[in-house]
Design a protein around this motif. Structure first.
Motif, PDB file in Angstrom:
ATOM      1  N   LEU A   1      -2.136  -5.345   3.560  1.00 52.44           N
ATOM      2  CA  LEU A   1      -0.754  -4.855   3.522  1.00 52.44           C
ATOM      3  C   LEU A   1      -0.542  -3.706   4.488  1.00 52.44           C
ATOM      4  N   ASP A   2      -1.498  -2.779   4.516  1.00 51.81           N
ATOM      5  CA  ASP A   2      -1.350  -1.601   5.381  1.00 51.81           C
ATOM      6  C   ASP A   2      -1.303  -1.983   6.852  1.00 51.81           C
ATOM      7  N   ALA A   3      -1.924  -3.094   7.194  1.00 51.11           N
ATOM      8  CA  ALA A   3      -1.903  -3.562   8.580  1.00 51.11           C
ATOM      9  C   ALA A   3      -0.589  -4.246   8.945  1.00 51.11           C
ATOM     10  N   GLY A   4       0.299  -4.412   7.949  1.00 50.98           N
ATOM     11  CA  GLY A   4       1.601  -5.028   8.213  1.00 50.98           C
ATOM     12  C   GLY A   4       1.585  -6.532   8.255  1.00 50.98           C
TER      13      GLY A   4
ATOM     14  N   PRO B   1       7.295  -5.629   2.293  1.00 51.65           N
ATOM     15  CA  PRO B   1       7.131  -6.124   0.920  1.00 51.65           C
ATOM     16  C   PRO B   1       8.484  -6.366   0.256  1.00 51.65           C
ATOM     17  N   VAL B   2       8.583  -7.519  -0.396  1.00 52.27           N
ATOM     18  CA  VAL B   2       9.824  -7.923  -1.047  1.00 52.27           C
ATOM     19  C   VAL B   2       9.664  -7.948  -2.568  1.00 52.27           C
ATOM     20  N   GLY B   3       8.528  -8.436  -3.043  1.00 54.60           N
ATOM     21  CA  GLY B   3       8.357  -8.566  -4.482  1.00 54.60           C
ATOM     22  C   GLY B   3       6.965  -9.034  -4.842  1.00 54.60           C
ATOM     23  N   GLY B   4       6.851  -9.521  -6.089  1.00 54.11           N
ATOM     24  CA  GLY B   4       5.565 -10.003  -6.551  1.00 54.11           C
ATOM     25  C   GLY B   4       5.643 -10.423  -7.997  1.00 54.11           C
TER      26      GLY B   4
ATOM     27  N   LEU C   1      -1.140  -0.904  -4.008  1.00 56.10           N
ATOM     28  CA  LEU C   1      -0.673  -1.800  -2.951  1.00 56.10           C
ATOM     29  C   LEU C   1       0.698  -1.413  -2.412  1.00 56.10           C
ATOM     30  N   LEU C   2       1.611  -1.014  -3.304  1.00 57.96           N
ATOM     31  CA  LEU C   2       3.020  -0.872  -2.924  1.00 57.96           C
ATOM     32  C   LEU C   2       3.558   0.552  -3.016  1.00 57.96           C
ATOM     33  N   GLY C   3       2.802   1.458  -3.626  1.00 54.39           N
ATOM     34  CA  GLY C   3       3.312   2.805  -3.828  1.00 54.39           C
ATOM     35  C   GLY C   3       3.939   2.949  -5.202  1.00 54.39           C
TER      36      GLY C   3
ATOM     37  N   GLU D   1       6.915 -11.854   5.750  1.00 58.17           N
ATOM     38  CA  GLU D   1       6.111 -12.702   6.633  1.00 58.17           C
ATOM     39  C   GLU D   1       5.130 -13.595   5.895  1.00 58.17           C
ATOM     40  N   GLY D   2       5.160 -13.595   4.559  1.00 55.80           N
ATOM     41  CA  GLY D   2       4.247 -14.470   3.831  1.00 55.80           C
ATOM     42  C   GLY D   2       3.971 -13.971   2.426  1.00 55.80           C
TER      43      GLY D   2
END
Length: 364
Positions: A136-139, A144-147, A188-190, A260-261
């Protein structure tokens, strides 16, 4: 690096996992075991060859710098406060406490004395989760949208020898399993910004089917199916469900979605596991897990990081601030269910520093 003296208070089931894993970390010097039930401490001491002391002697021992608090959740804050009052740092099993406002007493008391508070879970430091964090940190996932985050089972009375406390105040699927999922999501997301939660009325009683209490009926004091959504400060929205009322399901424990995925994250109750990525328009492909602490049960990793951080004078990762935030988030599900409103989260901890590819703590 000079080892850090550790005294353990609480010698129940989870203490064996900590003591086995602690052997991997030379920065940890386990000095003594204590429990209100002397026989529990003596049994664990004989198993691992560690001296047994009273709780009072552990708190008074100048060789002990950190108290590892493995008592039941309802005692976490009070035992932690006793350790702080004795001038000790404290690292506890999850959750930090069973009441957010009460748990702030512990973090505030430690801060006033310039002592550290740490808390499980530390599974987010495992190689599988740190690989997902690095991704994630590498973009690679884009914005990030959700999960999704799911733990659902029929209940612990099927297998645990003494499951009643899972259904008492301080128990339930959210306080029991929620810390693993929410802590990893913050990694992962803050931090989380607000929560919406719903929960049906639980069954009033449960029947134990495990030994040795097979056939006994126990009262239920907590919600046993909790669902809702977390909105993170970065805008991402994660659907979450924690349950002791579901016979079976096919959801992957943890997924994160971006522009992006999509990313499959390992079960947050474990340190390793499969990481996989599906790029937009592509197919699932494994992400190699090459970071340390992915190949076993390292349930002293957060404690070892805290001990090393004391020696290195740096922040530790499984911090009291992180655990307090997670507790506030978990409590918000019930408050939202009761009020029918979103609950705004007050705490905003720093996202823990990645463990990454630095020298493993077992070589310090």
């Amino acid at each position: 690096m000079k080892p850090v003296g550790i005294g353990i208070i609480g010698c129940g089931n989870i203490s064996a996992a900590y003591l086995k894993a602690a052997k991997s970390f030379p920065v940890l010097a386990i000095r003594a075991l204590g429990d209100q039930r002397r026989e529990a401490a003596e049994a664990r001491g004989a198993e691992f060859g560690i001296p047994v002391s009273s709780v009072e002697d552990i708190l008074a021992d100048p060789q002990i710098e950190i108290v590892l608090n493995l008592t039941i959740p309802a005692a976490h804050v009070e035992v932690g406060l006793r350790a702080v009052e004795a001038g000790k740092h404290v690292y506890g099993e999850k959750p930090l406490g069973i009441d957010f406002r009460d748990a702030t007493r512990l973090t505030a008391a430690a801060a006033q004395r310039r002592l550290r508070v740490g808390s499980a879970p530390d599974t987010f430091l495992g190689g599988g989760h740190q690989t997902a964090r690095e991704f994630l940190d590498a973009g690679r996932l884009g914005q990030p949208v959700g999960g999704t985050a799911f733990f659902m089972c029929p209940g612990h009375e099927r297998w645990h020898p003494d499951p009643a406390f899972y259904y008492e105040r301080g128990g339930g699927p959210m306080l029991d399993m929620g810390p693993y999922y929410i802590t990893d999501l913050v990694n992962l997301l803050g931090p989380v910004a607000r929560v919406a939660g719903l929960s049906p009325e639980p069954r009033a009683t449960r029947t134990i089917t495990s030994q040795p209490r097979n056939g006994e009926t126990i009262a239920v004091e907590v919600a046993t199916h909790v669902a809702g959504a977390l909105q993170f400060a970065n805008g991402a929205v994660v659907n979450m469900a924690m349950s002791f009322d579901v016979a079976a399901h096919k959801h992957v424990p943890l997924e994160v979605y971006g522009t992006e995925g999509s990313l499959l994250v390992p079960d947050p109750n474990h340190f390793g596991g499969e990481v996989a990525f599906l790029p937009k328009g592509g197919e699932w492909t494994p992400v190699p897990v090459e970071l340390p602490y992915a190949d076993g049960n390292y349930r002293s990793l957060g404690l070892a990081d805290m001990a090393a951080a004391i020696r290195q004078e740096r922040p530790h990762r499984a911090s009291g601030d992180l655990a307090l935030h997670v507790l506030e988030v978990m409590e918000a599900f019930g408050r939202s269910n009761e009020t029918g409103r979103f609950i705004e989260i007050e705490t905003r901890p720093e996202r823990p520093e990645p463990l990454g590819r630095d020298a493993p703590l077992d070589r310090l």
